[in-house]
Design a protein around this motif. Structure first.
Motif, PDB file in Angstrom:
ATOM      1  N   ARG A 101       0.703   3.049  -9.518  1.00  0.00           N
ATOM      2  CA  ARG A 101       1.827   3.905  -9.985  1.00  0.00           C
ATOM      3  C   ARG A 101       1.565   4.829 -10.916  1.00  0.00           C
ATOM      4  O   ARG A 101       2.087   6.017 -11.237  1.00  0.00           O
ATOM      5  CB  ARG A 101       2.854   2.808 -10.619  1.00  0.00           C
ATOM      6  CG  ARG A 101       4.172   3.266 -11.078  1.00  0.00           C
ATOM      7  CD  ARG A 101       5.254   2.233 -11.235  1.00  0.00           C
ATOM      8  NE  ARG A 101       5.556   1.349 -10.083  1.00  0.00           N
ATOM      9  CZ  ARG A 101       5.003   0.091 -10.254  1.00  0.00           C
ATOM     10  NH1 ARG A 101       4.384  -0.500 -11.137  1.00  0.00           N
ATOM     11  NH2 ARG A 101       5.502  -0.583  -9.130  1.00  0.00           N
ATOM     12  N   GLU A 123      -0.910   1.094   6.311  1.00  0.00           N
ATOM     13  CA  GLU A 123       0.425   1.138   6.088  1.00  0.00           C
ATOM     14  C   GLU A 123       1.229  -0.043   6.093  1.00  0.00           C
ATOM     15  O   GLU A 123       2.144  -0.401   5.196  1.00  0.00           O
ATOM     16  CB  GLU A 123       1.116   2.151   6.785  1.00  0.00           C
ATOM     17  CG  GLU A 123       0.802   3.735   6.538  1.00  0.00           C
ATOM     18  CD  GLU A 123       1.265   4.717   7.294  1.00  0.00           C
ATOM     19  OE1 GLU A 123       1.362   5.878   6.958  1.00  0.00           O
ATOM     20  OE2 GLU A 123       1.713   4.512   8.401  1.00  0.00           O
ATOM     21  N   ALA A 127       2.923  -1.982   2.812  1.00  0.00           N
ATOM     22  CA  ALA A 127       4.638  -2.402   2.896  1.00  0.00           C
ATOM     23  C   ALA A 127       4.680  -3.876   2.834  1.00  0.00           C
ATOM     24  O   ALA A 127       5.702  -4.042   2.050  1.00  0.00           O
ATOM     25  CB  ALA A 127       4.981  -1.886   4.231  1.00  0.00           C
ATOM     26  N   ASP A 132       3.886   0.186  -0.740  1.00  0.00           N
ATOM     27  CA  ASP A 132       4.065   1.623  -0.074  1.00  0.00           C
ATOM     28  C   ASP A 132       5.089   2.361  -1.073  1.00  0.00           C
ATOM     29  O   ASP A 132       5.442   1.843  -1.876  1.00  0.00           O
ATOM     30  CB  ASP A 132       5.259   1.133   1.115  1.00  0.00           C
ATOM     31  CG  ASP A 132       6.302   0.265   1.075  1.00  0.00           C
ATOM     32  OD1 ASP A 132       6.222  -0.684   0.033  1.00  0.00           O
ATOM     33  OD2 ASP A 132       7.196   0.466   1.818  1.00  0.00           O
ATOM     34  N   GLY A 133       4.708   3.563  -0.752  1.00  0.00           N
ATOM     35  CA  GLY A 133       5.283   4.553  -1.638  1.00  0.00           C
ATOM     36  C   GLY A 133       4.490   4.962  -2.735  1.00  0.00           C
ATOM     37  O   GLY A 133       4.768   6.048  -3.498  1.00  0.00           O
ATOM     38  N   ASP A 136       0.233   8.855  -0.840  1.00  0.00           N
ATOM     39  CA  ASP A 136       0.678   9.725   0.333  1.00  0.00           C
ATOM     40  C   ASP A 136      -0.520   9.323   1.719  1.00  0.00           C
ATOM     41  O   ASP A 136      -1.628   9.802   1.343  1.00  0.00           O
ATOM     42  CB  ASP A 136       0.399  11.065  -0.050  1.00  0.00           C
ATOM     43  CG  ASP A 136       1.027  11.972   1.072  1.00  0.00           C
ATOM     44  OD1 ASP A 136       1.211  11.377   2.364  1.00  0.00           O
ATOM     45  OD2 ASP A 136       1.456  13.174   0.812  1.00  0.00           O
TER      46      ASP A 136
END
Length: 230
Positions: A101, A123, A127, A132-133, A136
C-alpha cells in the motif's frame, strides 16, 4: 511518477498457499500430457514455462510451446476452481499489505509484479487474499512471457514504457523476491535486489548470492520502503 519501478514476486514473497500451487501444477500437467503418474521437478523461482519444460523432459515428453499454452489454460482454470481453497488455506506474509500500500500510494513509485506465475494466476492469488488493487498487473512480467526469469525484467520495463512513457533503468528498477532465482533475475535482467528470507533460501544465502538488501520478512515498512527508494 517515475523515480522507481518496484516489481514484486508473488509466492513466498507476498503470500503462501502451501501445497496448493504444486497440486494445481501437477493436475494441469496430467491434463495436458495424459500422464496421471509423472515425476515432479523442483526449483523455487522458476517460471511456469521453464517448470513445464523441465517436467516434460523429466518424463520423456517433448516440450512444445503449443503444449505449454494448453497447460497454462488448464492451470488457470485449476486456480479459478481452487479460489475458495486459496482464500481459506492461503495466508498473506507479514508486512505485505502495508508495504504494498505504501508503494501504491507513493507518487514516485510504479508498482507491479515479476513472477513465474501467469498474469491470470497471479491475479487470482492476490484477489483471493485481498491484495488485488495494490499493483498494476498490466505492467508486469510473467511466467508465460518468457522461459528465463531474467528476461521478464525487460518485458516489464517495456510494458511500463508503453503505458506511461517512463523509461526505467537498472538503477531505477527494484525486484523484491525470496529465491536465488529472483537474485539471478535482478543481476542478469538489470535491477537492484531487495530480498525477503520468507521462502526456502536463508538470509545468508540471499546475501551471498548478491542481494543488495535482505530482510527476514517485509514487516518493517519504513526500512523496506527506504531500501526500495534508495
Amino acid at each position: 511518477m517515475g523515480k522507481r519501478l518496484v516489481l514484486w514476486d508473488v509466492d513466498q514473497t507476498l503470500l503462501d498457499i502451501g501445497r496448493l500451487g504444486a497440486e494445481i501444477f501437477s493436475a494441469s500437467f496430467a491434463a495436458c500430457t495424459g500422464l496421471s503418474e509423472h515425476a515432479a521437478t523442483r526449483g523455487p523461482g522458476r517460471t511456469d514455462w521453464l517448470a513445464f519444460d523441465e517436467t516434460c523432459l523429466a518424463n520423456g515428453v517433448d516440450p512444445s510451446e503449443e503444449a505449454f499454452r494448453r497447460f497454462t489454460a488448464a492451470q488457470e482454470a485449476g486456480a479459478e476452481e481452487k479460489y475458495a481453497s486459496i482464500t481459506g488455506l492461503g495466508r498473506v506474509l507479514p508486512g505485505v499489505p502495508e508495504i504494498m500500500r505504501s508503494c501504491a500510494e507513493h507518487p514516485d513509485v510504479v508498482s507491479s509484479l515479476l513472477t513465474g506465475n501467469t498474469r491470470r494466476t497471479a491475479e487470482l492469488k492476490l484477489a483471493a487474499l485481498g491484495l488485488d488493487g495494490l499493483v498494476d498487473t498490466a505492467l508486469g512480467g510473467y511466467g508465460d512471457d518468457r522461459r528465463d526469469r531474467p528476461e521478464l525484467v525487460g518485458v516489464a520495463r517495456e510494458r511500463v514504457h508503453r503505458a506511461t512513457g517512463t523509461s526505467f533503468t537498472p538503477d531505477t528498477t527494484v525486484l523484491v523476491g525470496d529465491t536465488l532465482n529472483d537474485v539471478r533475475a535482478a543481476q542478469l535482467g538489470g535491477a537492484r535486489m531487495v530480498a525477503a528470507a520468507t521462502g526456502s533460501a536463508s538470509a545468508a544465502d540471499l546475501r551471498a548470492a548478491g542481494a543488495e538488501a535482505v530482510f527476514d520478512d517485509l514487516s518493517d515498512t519504513g526500512a523496506v520502503l527506504a531500501e526500495l527508494l534508495s
